[in-house]
Write a protein that holds these residues in place. Structure first.
Motif, mmCIF file in Angstrom:
data_model
loop_
_atom_site.group_PDB
_atom_site.id
_atom_site.type_symbol
_atom_site.label_atom_id
_atom_site.label_comp_id
_atom_site.label_asym_id
_atom_site.label_seq_id
_atom_site.Cartn_x
_atom_site.Cartn_y
_atom_site.Cartn_z
ATOM 1 N N VAL A 71 0.842 -1.202 0.000
ATOM 2 C CA VAL A 71 0.000 0.000 0.000
ATOM 3 C C VAL A 71 0.874 1.248 0.000
ATOM 4 N N ALA A 72 1.883 1.255 0.858
ATOM 5 C CA ALA A 72 2.779 2.407 0.919
ATOM 6 C C ALA A 72 3.496 2.613 -0.404
ATOM 7 N N ALA A 73 3.970 1.530 -1.028
ATOM 8 C CA ALA A 73 4.684 1.637 -2.300
ATOM 9 C C ALA A 73 3.780 2.182 -3.404
ATOM 10 N N ALA A 74 2.521 1.733 -3.420
ATOM 11 C CA ALA A 74 1.583 2.214 -4.435
ATOM 12 C C ALA A 74 1.344 3.717 -4.291
ATOM 13 N N LEU A 75 1.206 4.184 -3.051
ATOM 14 C CA LEU A 75 0.962 5.611 -2.819
ATOM 15 C C LEU A 75 2.209 6.435 -3.079
ATOM 16 N N TRP A 76 3.364 5.938 -2.681
ATOM 17 C CA TRP A 76 4.608 6.658 -2.967
ATOM 18 C C TRP A 76 4.835 6.748 -4.475
ATOM 19 N N GLY A 77 4.494 5.674 -5.194
ATOM 20 C CA GLY A 77 4.675 5.684 -6.637
ATOM 21 C C GLY A 77 3.849 6.743 -7.331
ATOM 22 N N ARG A 78 2.766 7.153 -6.724
ATOM 23 C CA ARG A 78 1.919 8.210 -7.294
ATOM 24 C C ARG A 78 2.159 9.552 -6.612
ATOM 25 N N GLU A 79 3.193 9.591 -5.762
ATOM 26 C CA GLU A 79 3.580 10.830 -5.067
ATOM 27 C C GLU A 79 2.417 11.414 -4.275
ATOM 28 N N ALA A 80 1.627 10.528 -3.682
ATOM 29 C CA ALA A 80 0.482 10.976 -2.883
ATOM 30 C C ALA A 80 0.966 11.612 -1.584
ATOM 31 N N LYS A 81 0.351 12.705 -1.218
ATOM 32 C CA LYS A 81 0.655 13.389 0.044
ATOM 33 C C LYS A 81 -0.487 13.277 1.045
ATOM 34 N N GLN A 82 -1.708 13.136 0.523
ATOM 35 C CA GLN A 82 -2.874 13.045 1.404
ATOM 36 C C GLN A 82 -3.908 12.116 0.791
ATOM 37 N N ILE A 83 -4.400 11.178 1.587
ATOM 38 C CA ILE A 83 -5.410 10.241 1.105
ATOM 39 C C ILE A 83 -6.598 10.240 2.064
ATOM 40 N N VAL A 84 -7.707 9.691 1.600
ATOM 41 C CA VAL A 84 -8.884 9.536 2.443
ATOM 42 C C VAL A 84 -9.176 8.045 2.574
#
Length: 213
Positions: A71-84
């Motif tokens: 999950v962390a890798a998927a979000l880092w890959g999209r340069e996400a800073k904030q999710i819901v």
């Protein structure tokens, strides 16, 4: 006799004695995958993966002990800073996050907060191999419908035992009284000059993590 009465009289005469009878509806569709496609559980998972990719969504298989990192890798890959996320999302799914802020949808976030998020992370109720579809019903780890329709990116966690072969199998697991959302790839429409336009009615990007428990 009025004109209306005359019309109805003619309709009744045309229908004859069979009026009001309901013709039988054929139910000959397959309820399970053909044996050639469902010889093993691995074949069902492989078919689901193939159909998800056909629907233009990203899909990866991970072990249960790898889910937090995935999950962390998927979000880092999209340069996400904030999710819901839904308020009842399992803590372990986000345990490896670093530098990504997760907003729980409690109390319910407004539309501006959802739109400002870089994505949403949820689970699902059931998934269908034959169509590459995930179904959300607002149950555990899924949240309300707006949570996955407003942000532009949806990361959905699907456990292997939630994947069934066909739509009838999925329907048998679902409660029709619940708010069902059926997702087959990123939101798209062909209504504008018959051209495919993605992200019109929901997320532009869909990514699925299949957890092989």
């Amino acid at each position: 006799m009025t004109a209306r009465d005359e019309v109805l009289r003619r309709v009744r005469e045309a229908l004859g004695g069979s009026r009001g009878a309901r013709p039988p509806v054929p139910r000959g569709y397959a309820r399970r995958l053909p044996e050639a496609e469902a010889a093993t559980r691995a074949d069902v998972l492989a078919l689901f993966t193939e159909r998800v990719a056909d629907n233009r969504a990203a899909v990866r298989h991970v072990g249960a002990d790898e889910l937090g990192t995935a999950v962390a890798a998927a979000l880092w890959g999209r340069e996400a800073k904030q999710i819901v996320v839904p308020a009842d999302l399992p803590y372990g799914w986000l345990a490896e996050l670093d530098g990504v802020r997760a907003l729980a949808d409690t109390p319910a976030l407004d539309a501006d907060a959802l739109a400002a998020a870089d994505g949403a992370v949820t689970g699902c109720a059931v998934a269908i191999a034959q169509t590459g579809t995930v179904v959300l019903d607002g149950g555990r780890a899924q949240g309300r419908r707006a949570l996955t329709l407003v942000p532009g990116y949806h990361l959905c966690v699907v456990h292997a035992d939630q994947i069934v072969g066909t739509v009838p199998e999925a329907v048998s697991r679902l409660d029709p009284a619940r708010p069902l959302t059926w997702i087959s790839g990123p939101s798209a429409t062909h209504g504008i000059e018959l051209r495919r336009v993605e992200g019109v009615h929901g997320p532009l990007q869909l990514e699925i993590l299949v957890v092989e428990d």
